[in-house]
Design an enzyme around this catalytic site. Structure first.
Site, PDB file in Angstrom:
ATOM      1  N   GLU A 315       0.841  -1.216   0.000  1.00 13.80           N
ATOM      2  CA  GLU A 315       0.000   0.000   0.000  1.00 13.80           C
ATOM      3  C   GLU A 315       0.871   1.259   0.000  1.00 13.80           C
ATOM      4  O   GLU A 315       0.667   2.199   0.762  1.00 13.80           O
ATOM      5  CB  GLU A 315      -0.937  -0.036   1.215  1.00 13.80           C
ATOM      6  CG  GLU A 315      -1.833  -1.264   1.222  1.00 13.80           C
ATOM      7  CD  GLU A 315      -2.737  -1.345   2.439  1.00 13.80           C
ATOM      8  OE1 GLU A 315      -2.276  -1.064   3.559  1.00 13.80           O
ATOM      9  OE2 GLU A 315      -3.911  -1.696   2.265  1.00 13.80           O
ATOM     10  N   CYS A 408     -11.285  -0.941   7.312  1.00 13.79           N
ATOM     11  CA  CYS A 408     -10.900   0.393   7.772  1.00 13.79           C
ATOM     12  C   CYS A 408     -11.628   1.499   7.015  1.00 13.79           C
ATOM     13  O   CYS A 408     -11.954   2.548   7.587  1.00 13.79           O
ATOM     14  CB  CYS A 408      -9.384   0.572   7.658  1.00 13.79           C
ATOM     15  SG  CYS A 408      -8.716   0.191   6.020  1.00 13.79           S
TER      16      CYS A 408
END
Length: 648
Positions: A315, A408
């Site tokens: 990421e 999230c």
């Protein structure tokens, strides 16, 4: 001996602005958040979906995913095994609580308040006597604490708990959750500290978040040791405590860093804390680092949509100018973190460019992560999907999902939408600054302005002064967006345009003694435009993107039947046209462009040919291209999508 003062009354009692960032009385910031209310138009619609659909779905989704079950296990009121794949399952509960708290500030319904109270009580019951709270370590690891700071996320979870508690206190005036958060923060303060402090652990969390939360806890309580603890955590990044990896911002200290790197969300949460600390302490090195890194990020590592993160693996930000389309990660949480950091930078410096990026990110990189019905989500936000079946698996799917294993993004999006009014306006000793244009009311002290607009579909913003001192001049500052090339403003009998308006680094400042009922009309030109990328961005060389106002546009296969999008070419020599479609995707303005569908000859077994004289570059059937706002993609059937279009 730490300096302390009593807990400040919540704005519900004191009448101040309610929001996630409230600089302290002695903060060294150029601007302070003003009060705003959104009661019509584009963002009102999106927030109503959030309030009526997304946030109410939260408790049921947290129940089905096991988050609430884990808290009951930790509280000793249920039996069974821990549910979930990650040690940070608790944070989804905390982010939902924060969203719910901001929602309660606007709409204190009894039914909704009961859900919040029930979950707050559950969190409090799960807390251990010394303040520690993390269900993964309490249930799965046998109470083993702080043994895996790189992956354990204990302080990350604590940070989200603190932010939820502050939101709950500011919105309702109640202190139950704030008491839990302070007890946990006090525990952390007793455990973590630099060598020689007498505390047993010199360490940092692999996922920054607690740092900015601790600054806000200092602002809420006056306990200076929370600010000191935040400063300690920020300063210890980059000293090899987590192996010196860029992934968790441990390669180089913040004050020495020259570019953003590593895991995008972790980097941005850390830099939000850097801006907070610079605001509260006035440290010039921290402010210089924040400004330097923001500039490096926007000039070399930001997608057209405001999205951030080039790599699915880790990421990660990637290298400068490494901005792929299909493999763009652009996590929804990274867009949210970008808004949080940029707002802190806007308050710290007064610069309009930070709110330019907020606008771009809100309308594009962030909003694409939420479906129009508020029930489905995107974790990643690519700028191209070839056939609608490009699926990177799990949470990294290019299809909207009702929830994720690592969930999230959904509650994070809920809390940003629920607190959006906080990011719209500010005030200083000179007057009121309007950063984002909505239908609603902006107020700062004795000043209040009412706005009416159909932005972003139309560029007219009509502002009416409602409250003003009778005998004191003040300045109304209007942000002229970075993308805007033509505008006009009428104030009384005066009219300005882009050739003679007093624009100062993005701000149009109108200073005068105002009277109630006076109006200012700002007209921003919204002609559609073609945008080219920096020539160093290999992925978009030879391409153009369509934009209109703050919106980035894309093509979807649903509007171009008869094949995918790979063989479509944009003709940049033909004018762009605008067509409003009130029944398409909730009501959008589309942009119509001229192009052609290339006739690409069969290459046989080898898909390459001589570059010179390639007839496929110019031949093809003329076709009308219909571009929709990027935020609205993936709300119909699965299919191809692309933002950047080849021009030859």
């Amino acid at each position: 001996m730490p300096r302390t003062r009593s807990v400040q009354p919540s704005p519900a009692d004191a009448g101040g602005p309610i929001g996630p960032v409230r600089p302290g009385a002695d903060a060294r910031c150029a601007l302070r958040p003003a009060t705003a209310a959104v009661d019509g138009g584009f963002w009102h619609t999106r927030r109503e979906v959030n309030a009526r659909t997304s946030v109410p779905l939260g408790p049921g989704l947290l129940e089905s995913a096991g988050n609430l079950h884990n808290l009951r296990l930790a509280a000793g009121t249920a039996e069974g095994a821990f549910r979930g794949a990650y040690p940070f399952m608790d944070t989804d509960v905390y982010k939902w609580l924060e969203a719910a708290a901001w929602q309660l500030a606007r709409d204190p319904s009894a039914e909704f308040a009961a859900d919040v109270e029930r979950i707050v009580s559950l969190v409090a019951a799960a807390q251990q006597p010394d303040g520690y709270l993390n269900t993964w370590y309490q249930l799965v690891k046998g109470g083993e604490r702080y043994q895996d700071l790189r992956w354990g996320h204990e302080l990350y979870c604590a940070g989200h708990l603190i932010q939820a508690a502050i939101a709950h206190h500011r919105a309702t005036g109640r202190s139950e959750l704030l008491d839990v958060a302070r007890k946990f923060a006090d525990h952390i303060d007793s455990v973590f500290g630099p060598p020689g402090s007498g505390r047993p652990i010199d360490g940092i969390d692999g996922h920054p978040e607690v740092e900015t939360a601790l600054v806000e806890l200092y602002r809420e309580t006056g306990e200076h040791r929370y600010l000191d603890l935040a400063g300690y955590f920020v300063d210890r990044h980059g000293h090899g405590l987590l192996g010196g990896e860029a992934y968790c911002q441990d390669r180089v200290p913040v004050r020495e860093a020259t570019n953003v790197e590593g895991h995008a969300v972790r980097q941005l949460y850390l830099l939000a804390a850097v801006a907070d600390l610079a605001t509260e302490t006035g440290e010039p090195e921290l402010r210089a680092a924040a400004e330097r890194l923001w500039h490096a990020m926007t000039t070399t590592k930001t997608h057209l949509t405001g999205g951030l993160g080039a790599h699915h693996e880790w990421e990660d930000f990637g290298d400068p100018y490494e901005l792929p389309n299909e493999r763009a990660y652009c996590e929804t949480c990274a867009a949210i973190a970008s808004v949080q950091w940029s707002w802190r930078m806007a308050l710290l410096t007064g610069g309009a460019r930070y709110s330019d990026l907020i606008e771009r990110t809100l309308f594009n990189g962030f909003l694409a992560g939420v479906s129009l019905d508020g029930e489905r989500w995107l974790y990643v936000n690519p700028l191209q999907v070839r056939d609608g079946h490009t699926d990177h698996g799990g949470d990294q799917s290019a299809r909207r999902t009702r929830w994720f294993r690592c969930a999230c993004c959904p509650p994070n999006a809920m809390r940003l939408l629920a607190s959006l009014e906080h990011y719209l306006a500010s005030g200083d000793d000179e007057g009121l600054q309007i950063h984002q244009y909505v239908t609603g009311r902006y107020a700062c002290g004795p000043l209040a302005v009412r706005a009416e607009t159909d932005y972003p579909w139309h560029g007219t913003i009509a502002l009416t002064v409602e409250d003003t001192p009778d005998d004191r001049p003040w300045t109304l500052s209007l942000r002229i967006p970075q993308w805007c090339r033509e505008f006009r403003v009428r104030c009384g009998e005066s009219t300005y345009d882009q050739t003679d308006a007093p624009v100062d680094e993005g701000w149009l400042r109108i200073a005068r003694t105002w009277a109630p009922g006076e109006t200012v009309v700002l007209e921003l030109g919204l002609e559609p435009r073609l945008t080219a990328g920096d020539p160093r961005v290999d992925a978009v060389r030879g391409c153009a993107a369509i934009e209109r106002g703050p919106l980035v546009y894309c093509l979807e296969e649903a509007d171009h039947p008869g094949g995918g999008l790979d063989d479509l070419v944009l003709d940049p020599s033909r004018p762009l046209a605008v067509k409003h479609r009130p029944y398409l995707l909730g009501g959008v303005t589309t942009v119509v462009a001229a192009g052609r569908r290339r006739e690409i000859p069969d290459a046989g077994w080898w898909p390459y040919r001589p570059a010179a004289g390639d007839a496929s570059a110019t031949a093809g059937e003329p076709v009308e291209l219909t571009a929709i706002p990027y935020y609205a993609w993936a709300n119909r059937q699965d299919g191809a999508m692309r933002v950047w279009l080849p021009t030859s």
